[in-house]
Design an enzyme around this catalytic site. Structure first.
Site, PDB file in Angstrom:
ATOM      1  N   TYR A   1       0.833  -1.212   0.000  1.00  0.00           N
ATOM      2  CA  TYR A   1       0.000   0.000   0.000  1.00  0.00           C
ATOM      3  C   TYR A   1       0.866   1.260   0.000  1.00  0.00           C
ATOM      4  CZ  TYR A   1      -3.848   3.068   1.643  1.00  0.00           C
ATOM      5  OH  TYR A   1      -4.796   4.059   1.787  1.00  0.00           O
TER       6      TYR A   1
ATOM      7  N   LYS B   1       0.891   4.153  -2.893  1.00  0.00           N
ATOM      8  CA  LYS B   1       0.511   5.538  -2.589  1.00  0.00           C
ATOM      9  C   LYS B   1       1.675   6.498  -2.810  1.00  0.00           C
ATOM     10  CE  LYS B   1      -3.809   4.790  -1.529  1.00  0.00           C
ATOM     11  NZ  LYS B   1      -4.905   5.410  -2.280  1.00  0.00           N
TER      12      LYS B   1
HETATM   13  N1  CAA Z   1       4.797  -1.337  14.558  1.00  0.00           N
HETATM   14  C1  CAA Z   1       5.624  -2.280  15.073  1.00  0.00           C
HETATM   15  N2  CAA Z   1       5.232  -3.542  15.291  1.00  0.00           N
HETATM   16  C2  CAA Z   1       3.964  -3.862  14.995  1.00  0.00           C
HETATM   17  C3  CAA Z   1       3.057  -2.935  14.470  1.00  0.00           C
HETATM   18  C4  CAA Z   1       3.516  -1.622  14.261  1.00  0.00           C
HETATM   19  N3  CAA Z   1       2.729  -0.684  13.766  1.00  0.00           N
HETATM   20  N4  CAA Z   1       1.895  -3.554  14.273  1.00  0.00           N
HETATM   21  C5  CAA Z   1       2.041  -4.828  14.661  1.00  0.00           C
HETATM   22  N5  CAA Z   1       3.304  -5.003  15.114  1.00  0.00           N
HETATM   23  C6  CAA Z   1       3.896  -6.228  15.627  1.00  0.00           C
HETATM   24  C7  CAA Z   1       2.988  -6.913  16.631  1.00  0.00           C
HETATM   25  O1  CAA Z   1       3.211  -6.385  17.927  1.00  0.00           O
HETATM   26  C8  CAA Z   1       3.428  -8.341  16.514  1.00  0.00           C
HETATM   27  O2  CAA Z   1       4.633  -8.504  17.181  1.00  0.00           O
HETATM   28  P1  CAA Z   1       4.954  -9.846  18.027  1.00  0.00           P
HETATM   29  O3  CAA Z   1       4.939 -10.954  17.010  1.00  0.00           O
HETATM   30  O4  CAA Z   1       6.284  -9.610  18.632  1.00  0.00           O
HETATM   31  O5  CAA Z   1       3.830  -9.952  19.026  1.00  0.00           O
HETATM   32  C9  CAA Z   1       3.700  -8.442  15.038  1.00  0.00           C
HETATM   33  O6  CAA Z   1       4.005  -7.142  14.560  1.00  0.00           O
HETATM   34  C10 CAA Z   1       2.443  -8.848  14.277  1.00  0.00           C
HETATM   35  O7  CAA Z   1       2.698 -10.076  13.870  1.00  0.00           O
HETATM   36  P2  CAA Z   1       1.485 -11.040  13.526  1.00  0.00           P
HETATM   37  O8  CAA Z   1       2.087 -12.292  13.001  1.00  0.00           O
HETATM   38  O9  CAA Z   1       0.539 -11.141  14.671  1.00  0.00           O
HETATM   39  O10 CAA Z   1       0.788 -10.210  12.359  1.00  0.00           O
HETATM   40  P3  CAA Z   1      -0.438 -10.641  11.507  1.00  0.00           P
HETATM   41  O11 CAA Z   1       0.021 -11.497  10.387  1.00  0.00           O
HETATM   42  O12 CAA Z   1      -1.529 -11.154  12.378  1.00  0.00           O
HETATM   43  O13 CAA Z   1      -0.834  -9.238  10.908  1.00  0.00           O
HETATM   44  C11 CAA Z   1      -1.504  -6.949  10.993  1.00  0.00           C
HETATM   45  C12 CAA Z   1      -1.467  -8.275  11.700  1.00  0.00           C
HETATM   46  C13 CAA Z   1      -1.975  -7.115   9.521  1.00  0.00           C
HETATM   47  C14 CAA Z   1      -0.133  -6.336  10.979  1.00  0.00           C
HETATM   48  C15 CAA Z   1      -2.503  -6.113  11.794  1.00  0.00           C
HETATM   49  O14 CAA Z   1      -1.914  -5.808  13.023  1.00  0.00           O
HETATM   50  C16 CAA Z   1      -2.895  -4.831  11.108  1.00  0.00           C
HETATM   51  O15 CAA Z   1      -3.835  -4.792  10.329  1.00  0.00           O
HETATM   52  N6  CAA Z   1      -2.207  -3.731  11.416  1.00  0.00           N
HETATM   53  C17 CAA Z   1      -2.600  -2.419  10.905  1.00  0.00           C
HETATM   54  C18 CAA Z   1      -1.753  -1.997   9.761  1.00  0.00           C
HETATM   55  C19 CAA Z   1      -2.204  -0.611   9.403  1.00  0.00           C
HETATM   56  O16 CAA Z   1      -1.961   0.347  10.127  1.00  0.00           O
HETATM   57  N7  CAA Z   1      -2.890  -0.458   8.273  1.00  0.00           N
HETATM   58  C20 CAA Z   1      -3.444   0.797   7.905  1.00  0.00           C
HETATM   59  C21 CAA Z   1      -4.842   0.570   7.415  1.00  0.00           C
HETATM   60  S1  CAA Z   1      -5.752   2.082   7.184  1.00  0.00           S
HETATM   61  C22 CAA Z   1      -5.220   2.675   5.719  1.00  0.00           C
HETATM   62  O17 CAA Z   1      -4.409   2.101   5.046  1.00  0.00           O
HETATM   63  C23 CAA Z   1      -5.818   3.984   5.286  1.00  0.00           C
HETATM   64  C24 CAA Z   1      -4.771   5.013   5.139  1.00  0.00           C
HETATM   65  O18 CAA Z   1      -4.415   5.369   4.022  1.00  0.00           O
HETATM   66  C25 CAA Z   1      -4.228   5.681   6.348  1.00  0.00           C
END
Ligand code: CAA
Length: 240
Positions: free
Chosen positions: A147, A151
């Site tokens: 993404y 962007k």
């Molecule tokens: N920074 C640092 N670490 C992060 C993090 C971040 N922002 N987010 C997650 N992590 C870490 C977690 O703490 C976890 O760490 P541990 O394994 O040590 O516990 C790890 O990353 C996540 O690993 P998972 O295997 O659990 O991840 P997953 O495969 O289940 O994926 C995810 C989860 C997809 C990352 C979910 O957390 C998510 O959707 N995050 C949001 C991402 C985001 O901000 N997207 C923006 C969407 S809105 C948009 O895009 C509109 C716009 O233009 C602004």
């Protein structure tokens, strides 16, 4: 005659807000959408704005779809490239398909939509290309290699189009919304979303109308000297 505006992804989220705001400002608006027939029908019923279904990821479908819009409403003078998707995953888990889907819609979609409309804008010596990028295209984002790349690419497209279009009265500008209260942001796990809001100095998500306002401004005739710019609307979360 009112100017014709076409908004991609224009029946939901930020796009719906832009479609409505442009209509309220006197434009003749068409909203494109790709998938959600029910939402599109409800949107047309509520607003009277016609909706047209095709995927911006498909060049030929864009050519055909634009032809239909222009046959009904007239030549498109304002194009709002808003359609966008997420397929979030940490990079080590991101599949080639997740990469491709996001690039095809968010970046190639901008090419696919702008390219067929561009020659008419050059001929008529007027055009507005407004592309909805993102704060995450400016700063990058965990789990959004695809993404953020798309962007950021949109900003490169915008700045290049601006240089090509300027002498034809065409402007190309981008809006970089921060986190806005739409389905896309609401799809982020609640805990993660709370963490995001904590990073926004405004202390809240943005509202759709706060982005729509930027698009109406960029579409206006007297925004003609603003070209290749990026408006950030993110509650002071990031400056570039
Ligand atoms: N920074 C640092 N670490 C992060 C993090 C971040 N922002 N987010 C997650 N992590 C870490 C977690 O703490 C976890 O760490 P541990 O394994 O040590 O516990 C790890 O990353 C996540 O690993 P998972 O295997 O659990 O991840 P997953 O495969 O289940 O994926 C995810 C989860 C997809 C990352 C979910 O957390 C998510 O959707 N995050 C949001 C991402 C985001 O901000 N997207 C923006 C969407 S809105 C948009 O895009 C509109 C716009 O233009 C602004």
């Amino acid at each position: 005659m009112s100017r014709v505006a076409l908004v991609t992804g224009g029946s939901r989220g930020i796009g719906a807000g832009i479609s409505k705001a442009l209509k309220e400002s006197g434009y003749s608006v068409a909203a494109n959408y790709a998938g959600n027939d029910e939402a599109a029908a409800a949107f047309t019923k509520e607003t009277g704005i016609p909706t047209f279904k095709w995927s911006v990821a498909d060049y030929d479908a864009c050519v055909e779809g634009i032809k239909k819009v222009e046959a009904e409403l007239g030549p498109v003078e304002i194009l709002v490239n808003n359609a966008g998707i997420t397929r979030d995953a940490p990079f080590h888990k991101m599949t080639p398909e997740q990469w491709r889907e996001v690039i095809d819609t968010n970046l190639t979609g901008v090419f696919n939509m702008t390219h067929p409309i561009w020659p008419g804008m050059r001929e008529r010596k007027f055009g507005r290309v407004i592309t909805i990028s993102s704060i995450n295209g400016q700063k990058g984002q965990f789990a959004q290699v695809n993404y953020a790349a798309s962007k950021a690419g949109d900003l490169g497209v915008t700045r290049s189009l601006a240089q090509e279009g300027a002498r034809f009265g065409i402007t190309a500008n981008a809006i970089c919304p921060g986190y806005i209260a739409t389905d896309m942001v609401m799809a982020v796990p609640e805990k993660v979303r709370e963490g995001i809001i904590a990073q926004i100095p405004a202390g809240r998500l943005g509202e759709v109308h706060e982005i729509a306002r930027c698009a109406v401004f960029l579409a206006s005739d007297d925004a003609g000297f603003i070209n290749g710019s990026t408006i950030s609307a993110n509650g002071a979360q990031y400056f570039s």
